[in-house]
Design a protein around this motif. Structure first.
Motif, PDB file in Angstrom:
ATOM      1  N   UNK A   1      -5.875  10.459  -1.792  1.00 20.91           N
ATOM      2  CA  UNK A   1      -4.581  10.619  -1.144  1.00 20.91           C
ATOM      3  C   UNK A   1      -3.616  11.441  -1.995  1.00 20.91           C
ATOM      4  N   UNK A   2      -3.929  11.523  -3.292  1.00 21.63           N
ATOM      5  CA  UNK A   2      -3.079  12.274  -4.218  1.00 21.63           C
ATOM      6  C   UNK A   2      -3.566  13.694  -4.414  1.00 21.63           C
TER       7      UNK A   2
ATOM      8  N   UNK B   1       0.839  -1.202   0.000  1.00 20.51           N
ATOM      9  CA  UNK B   1       0.000   0.000   0.000  1.00 20.51           C
ATOM     10  C   UNK B   1       0.873   1.251   0.000  1.00 20.51           C
ATOM     11  N   UNK B   2       1.929   1.201   0.813  1.00 14.50           N
ATOM     12  CA  UNK B   2       2.865   2.320   0.873  1.00 14.50           C
ATOM     13  C   UNK B   2       3.539   2.509  -0.479  1.00 14.50           C
ATOM     14  N   UNK B   3       3.922   1.400  -1.094  1.00 17.01           N
ATOM     15  CA  UNK B   3       4.578   1.464  -2.401  1.00 17.01           C
ATOM     16  C   UNK B   3       3.653   2.080  -3.439  1.00 17.01           C
ATOM     17  N   UNK B   4       2.382   1.716  -3.410  1.00 12.37           N
ATOM     18  CA  UNK B   4       1.422   2.269  -4.357  1.00 12.37           C
ATOM     19  C   UNK B   4       1.253   3.773  -4.168  1.00 12.37           C
ATOM     20  N   UNK B   5       1.211   4.190  -2.908  1.00 12.16           N
ATOM     21  CA  UNK B   5       1.061   5.611  -2.621  1.00 12.16           C
ATOM     22  C   UNK B   5       2.283   6.392  -3.106  1.00 12.16           C
ATOM     23  N   UNK B   6       3.461   5.839  -2.858  1.00 14.97           N
ATOM     24  CA  UNK B   6       4.689   6.502  -3.305  1.00 14.97           C
ATOM     25  C   UNK B   6       4.705   6.635  -4.820  1.00 14.97           C
TER      26      UNK B   6
ATOM     27  N   UNK C   1      -4.476  13.480 -10.859  1.00  8.61           N
ATOM     28  CA  UNK C   1      -4.715  12.561  -9.745  1.00  8.61           C
ATOM     29  C   UNK C   1      -5.458  11.312 -10.213  1.00  8.61           C
ATOM     30  N   UNK C   2      -6.441  11.502 -11.076  1.00  6.52           N
ATOM     31  CA  UNK C   2      -7.207  10.360 -11.581  1.00  6.52           C
ATOM     32  C   UNK C   2      -6.315   9.396 -12.355  1.00  6.52           C
ATOM     33  N   UNK C   3      -5.497   9.942 -13.235  1.00  6.32           N
ATOM     34  CA  UNK C   3      -4.622   9.101 -14.050  1.00  6.32           C
ATOM     35  C   UNK C   3      -3.544   8.441 -13.191  1.00  6.32           C
ATOM     36  N   UNK C   4      -2.956   9.198 -12.263  1.00  9.62           N
ATOM     37  CA  UNK C   4      -1.920   8.645 -11.388  1.00  9.62           C
ATOM     38  C   UNK C   4      -2.488   7.524 -10.528  1.00  9.62           C
ATOM     39  N   UNK C   5      -3.720   7.697 -10.057  1.00  9.73           N
ATOM     40  CA  UNK C   5      -4.359   6.660  -9.238  1.00  9.73           C
ATOM     41  C   UNK C   5      -4.616   5.398 -10.051  1.00  9.73           C
ATOM     42  N   UNK C   6      -5.053   5.564 -11.281  1.00  9.95           N
ATOM     43  CA  UNK C   6      -5.306   4.406 -12.146  1.00  9.95           C
ATOM     44  C   UNK C   6      -4.029   3.633 -12.445  1.00  9.95           C
ATOM     45  N   UNK C   7      -2.953   4.350 -12.658  1.00 12.51           N
ATOM     46  CA  UNK C   7      -1.690   3.718 -13.022  1.00 12.51           C
ATOM     47  C   UNK C   7      -0.982   3.076 -11.832  1.00 12.51           C
TER      48      UNK C   7
ATOM     49  N   UNK D   1       2.127   6.617  -6.779  1.00  7.82           N
ATOM     50  CA  UNK D   1       1.080   7.562  -7.151  1.00  7.82           C
ATOM     51  C   UNK D   1       1.523   9.000  -6.974  1.00  7.82           C
ATOM     52  N   UNK D   2       2.211   9.274  -5.871  1.00  2.00           N
ATOM     53  CA  UNK D   2       2.706  10.626  -5.626  1.00  2.00           C
ATOM     54  C   UNK D   2       3.743  11.036  -6.678  1.00  2.00           C
ATOM     55  N   UNK D   3       4.595  10.092  -7.044  1.00  4.39           N
ATOM     56  CA  UNK D   3       5.606  10.383  -8.057  1.00  4.39           C
ATOM     57  C   UNK D   3       4.943  10.698  -9.397  1.00  4.39           C
TER      58      UNK D   3
END
Length: 276
Positions: free
Chosen positions: A271-272, A234-239, A258-264, A241-243
């Motif tokens: 959170x983004x 989960x942490x890795x996904x958030x990192x 944010x939408x595209x980063x979350x999907x990818x 996503x933030x990148x």
């Protein structure tokens, strides 16, 4: 320590700051060998002088190591004993020397370690960050684009990460860590270890960046940066996503980025980007 052996390369760790950290065994070896291979002969001559030693020095650095290795192997073949030192700490740890050691061993001669100080291990020992598994990355690329690319590849690494950094890049490097790893990742900056102005600062990456920006003294000297590994998926996904969000928002509206980063990445969109 007993007599040194002819035809042997001794890989000798030297102090990273405090001269008292040169071991008695290291001093005996440096006093006994026929010549010392040094990254910076001027620096090594000063070290030897501090201990009353005077030995022939051979310059061995990243630009001539391939050429010099064959010559040094021939000296071992003739019965000489040699030592290899770096400017500070343990040779080959983010320093030249592995090509020489490789050539020495391939030729059938011994490379014998004389252990001692190492900035990365010294920093790790006082960081208070998990040290059972760690990854040493040395110096990051000097150019911002290369540095960010390297950090992006390490963002999901679960092992503790150990880096070296210079005074003139510590601030911008920390800013890149914050952008790619997130401001809340735990880290420790160990500065000027074993020297008069030694400091060890532990906090989040974001807080450390602010501390370095606010204090000129924290931008001086030599640095080891210890960064805690990524905690879980989960942490890795958030990192990630933030990148992605940080890059995409340069070209898209925040909500779209944010939408595209979350999907990818699989990170939660909220959170983004907290907007609607």
């Amino acid at each position: 320590m007993g007599a040194i052996k002819a035809g042997t390369l001794y890989v000798v760790a030297t102090p990273i700051g405090n001269l008292a950290d040169l071991t008695p065994r290291a001093r005996e070896v440096l006093a006994a060998v026929d010549a010392i291979c040094a990254e910076d002969t001027r620096h090594t001559r000063q070290l030897l002088s501090a201990f009353g030693l005077d030995k022939p020095l051979v310059a061995l650095h990243e630009h001539n190591e391939g050429e010099m290795a064959a010559r040094l192997v021939e000296r071992l073949r003739a019965g000489d004993t040699l030592a290899l030192v770096s400017d500070a700490g343990t040779p080959l740890v983010s320093d030249p020397g592995y090509r020489l050691v490789r050539e020495v061993r391939a030729a059938g001669f011994s490379a014998s370690p004389i252990p001692g100080a190492c900035a990365a291990i010294a920093a790790l020992s006082v960081a208070g960050i998990p040290s059972d598994r760690f990854c040493f990355e040395g110096f990051l690329p000097a150019k911002a684009s290369g540095r960010r690319e390297r950090l992006s590849g390490l963002a999901k690494e679960t092992r503790t990460l150990v880096f070296y950094e210079s005074a003139h890049r510590i601030e911008e490097s920390l800013a890149d860590f914050v952008a790619i790893f997130g401001a809340t990742r735990e880290a420790v900056i160990a500065r000027e270890l074993t020297k008069l102005f030694e400091t060890v600062l532990g906090d989040t990456l974001g807080a450390l960046l602010e501390r370095v920006r606010a204090d000129d003294n924290q931008r001086k000297g030599e640095f080891v940066l210890i960064v805690r590994g990524c905690a879980d998926d989960a942490d890795a996904s958030l990192i990630e996503g933030q990148r992605l969000y940080a890059r995409l928002v340069e070209y898209l509206k925040p909500s779209q980025a944010a939408k595209l980063a979350a999907e990818l990445s699989g990170a939660p969109r909220k959170a983004l980007y907290g907007g609607e």
